[in-house]
Design a protein around this motif. Structure first.
Motif, mmCIF file in Angstrom:
data_model
loop_
_atom_site.group_PDB
_atom_site.id
_atom_site.type_symbol
_atom_site.label_atom_id
_atom_site.label_comp_id
_atom_site.label_asym_id
_atom_site.label_seq_id
_atom_site.Cartn_x
_atom_site.Cartn_y
_atom_site.Cartn_z
ATOM 1 N N LYS A 92 0.834 -1.206 0.000
ATOM 2 C CA LYS A 92 0.000 0.000 0.000
ATOM 3 C C LYS A 92 0.869 1.258 0.000
ATOM 4 C CE LYS A 92 -3.748 -1.971 2.722
ATOM 5 N NZ LYS A 92 -4.389 -1.924 4.035
ATOM 6 N N VAL A 93 2.075 1.145 0.569
ATOM 7 C CA VAL A 93 2.968 2.295 0.705
ATOM 8 C C VAL A 93 3.502 2.749 -0.653
ATOM 9 C CG1 VAL A 93 5.151 3.089 1.716
ATOM 10 C CG2 VAL A 93 3.572 1.725 3.066
ATOM 11 N N GLY A 94 3.706 1.823 -1.569
ATOM 12 C CA GLY A 94 4.200 2.193 -2.891
ATOM 13 C C GLY A 94 4.933 1.055 -3.560
ATOM 14 N N ASN A 95 5.659 1.389 -4.622
ATOM 15 C CA ASN A 95 6.417 0.354 -5.330
ATOM 16 C C ASN A 95 7.645 -0.047 -4.500
ATOM 17 O OD1 ASN A 95 8.313 2.365 -5.694
ATOM 18 N ND2 ASN A 95 7.817 2.723 -7.839
ATOM 19 N N SER A 96 8.416 -1.005 -5.003
ATOM 20 C CA SER A 96 9.527 -1.554 -4.223
ATOM 21 C C SER A 96 10.569 -0.494 -3.861
ATOM 22 C CB SER A 96 10.187 -2.706 -4.968
ATOM 23 O OG SER A 96 10.711 -2.258 -6.199
ATOM 24 N N VAL A 97 10.790 0.458 -4.752
ATOM 25 C CA VAL A 97 11.769 1.515 -4.486
ATOM 26 C C VAL A 97 11.321 2.350 -3.288
ATOM 27 C CG1 VAL A 97 12.891 3.563 -5.438
ATOM 28 C CG2 VAL A 97 12.494 1.580 -6.888
ATOM 29 N N LYS A 98 10.049 2.761 -3.289
ATOM 30 C CA LYS A 98 9.500 3.548 -2.178
ATOM 31 C C LYS A 98 9.509 2.755 -0.876
ATOM 32 C CE LYS A 98 6.382 7.242 -3.404
ATOM 33 N NZ LYS A 98 5.022 7.675 -3.627
ATOM 34 N N ARG A 99 9.089 1.485 -0.956
ATOM 35 C CA ARG A 99 9.027 0.648 0.251
ATOM 36 C C ARG A 99 10.409 0.491 0.873
ATOM 37 N NH1 ARG A 99 5.853 -2.759 -3.066
ATOM 38 N NH2 ARG A 99 7.432 -4.384 -2.989
ATOM 39 N N ASN A 100 11.415 0.236 0.040
ATOM 40 C CA ASN A 100 12.765 0.064 0.568
ATOM 41 C C ASN A 100 13.314 1.364 1.137
ATOM 42 O OD1 ASN A 100 13.544 -2.716 0.320
ATOM 43 N ND2 ASN A 100 13.310 -2.432 -1.880
ATOM 44 N N LYS A 101 12.978 2.487 0.520
ATOM 45 C CA LYS A 101 13.409 3.783 1.041
ATOM 46 C C LYS A 101 12.817 4.020 2.426
ATOM 47 C CE LYS A 101 13.468 8.708 -0.043
ATOM 48 N NZ LYS A 101 13.044 9.753 -0.987
ATOM 49 N N VAL A 102 11.517 3.712 2.578
ATOM 50 C CA VAL A 102 10.845 3.870 3.874
ATOM 51 C C VAL A 102 11.496 2.956 4.910
ATOM 52 C CG1 VAL A 102 8.679 3.458 5.121
ATOM 53 C CG2 VAL A 102 8.647 4.643 2.931
ATOM 54 N N ARG A 103 11.747 1.700 4.515
ATOM 55 C CA ARG A 103 12.356 0.743 5.439
ATOM 56 C C ARG A 103 13.743 1.213 5.879
ATOM 57 N NH1 ARG A 103 15.860 -2.881 4.843
ATOM 58 N NH2 ARG A 103 15.789 -2.778 2.580
ATOM 59 N N ARG A 104 14.559 1.682 4.938
ATOM 60 C CA ARG A 104 15.905 2.171 5.270
ATOM 61 C C ARG A 104 15.849 3.374 6.204
ATOM 62 N NH1 ARG A 104 16.800 1.499 -0.300
ATOM 63 N NH2 ARG A 104 16.737 3.753 -0.559
ATOM 64 N N ARG A 105 14.907 4.291 5.944
ATOM 65 C CA ARG A 105 14.777 5.480 6.799
ATOM 66 C C ARG A 105 14.332 5.101 8.207
ATOM 67 N NH1 ARG A 105 12.041 10.502 3.676
ATOM 68 N NH2 ARG A 105 13.967 11.321 2.842
ATOM 69 N N LEU A 106 13.361 4.198 8.322
ATOM 70 C CA LEU A 106 12.900 3.762 9.647
ATOM 71 C C LEU A 106 14.036 3.077 10.406
ATOM 72 C CD1 LEU A 106 9.311 2.359 8.939
ATOM 73 C CD2 LEU A 106 9.893 4.394 10.260
ATOM 74 N N LYS A 107 14.788 2.234 9.695
ATOM 75 C CA LYS A 107 15.915 1.539 10.326
ATOM 76 C C LYS A 107 16.939 2.537 10.862
ATOM 77 C CE LYS A 107 17.143 -3.001 8.773
ATOM 78 N NZ LYS A 107 17.757 -3.856 7.770
ATOM 79 N N GLU A 108 17.273 3.517 10.039
ATOM 80 C CA GLU A 108 18.284 4.503 10.425
ATOM 81 C C GLU A 108 17.786 5.358 11.587
ATOM 82 O OE1 GLU A 108 21.843 5.723 10.746
ATOM 83 O OE2 GLU A 108 21.344 4.191 9.270
ATOM 84 N N ALA A 109 16.515 5.736 11.558
ATOM 85 C CA ALA A 109 15.942 6.527 12.649
ATOM 86 C C ALA A 109 15.986 5.723 13.950
ATOM 87 C CB ALA A 109 14.512 6.930 12.316
#
Length: 113
Positions: free
Chosen positions: A51-68
């Motif tokens: 629902k969040v978006g395509n694989s590029v968007k999903r991975n970007k969100v995941r990387r940002r959450l991990k880093e935060a």
């Protein structure tokens, strides 16, 4: 001083344990579910649905959450298994907004000192 190693949840049963036993804190960008665990330190899992978006968007969100989350890792006392479930709004969120929201959620849950 090296970077703090982030231990992640990998197996389905680890995620299931948190979903079953955990308490949830809902925010604008993610839902944060946490449960006391037997393992040393905090371990986190990150779930981002299609629902969040395509694989590029999903991975970007995941990387940002991990880093935060990595930024708050030293301040977490106790053993916790944590799952962050990204919401649609997280895809367009600024990193600073994610950081601030995550800090508020961790404090509200009593996980962060």
């Amino acid at each position: 001083m090296g970077a703090v190693k982030l231990e992640t949840l990998k197996k389905n049963r680890e995620f299931s344990f948190v979903y079953r036993r955990g308490k949830a804190v809902h925010t604008k960008y993610f839902t944060f579910i946490f449960a006391k665990s037997r393992y040393g330190g905090a371990r986190a899992g990150f779930s981002v649905s299609k629902k969040v978006g395509n694989s590029v968007k999903r991975n970007k969100v995941r990387r940002r959450l991990k880093e935060a989350f990595r930024a708050f890792l030293p301040g977490i006392a106790g053993n916790y298994s944590i799952v962050f479930v990204a919401r649609v709004g997280a895809a367009d969120a600024e990193y600073a907004a994610l950081l601030k929201t995550m800090e508020r959620a961790l404090k509200k849950a009593g996980v962060l000192n």
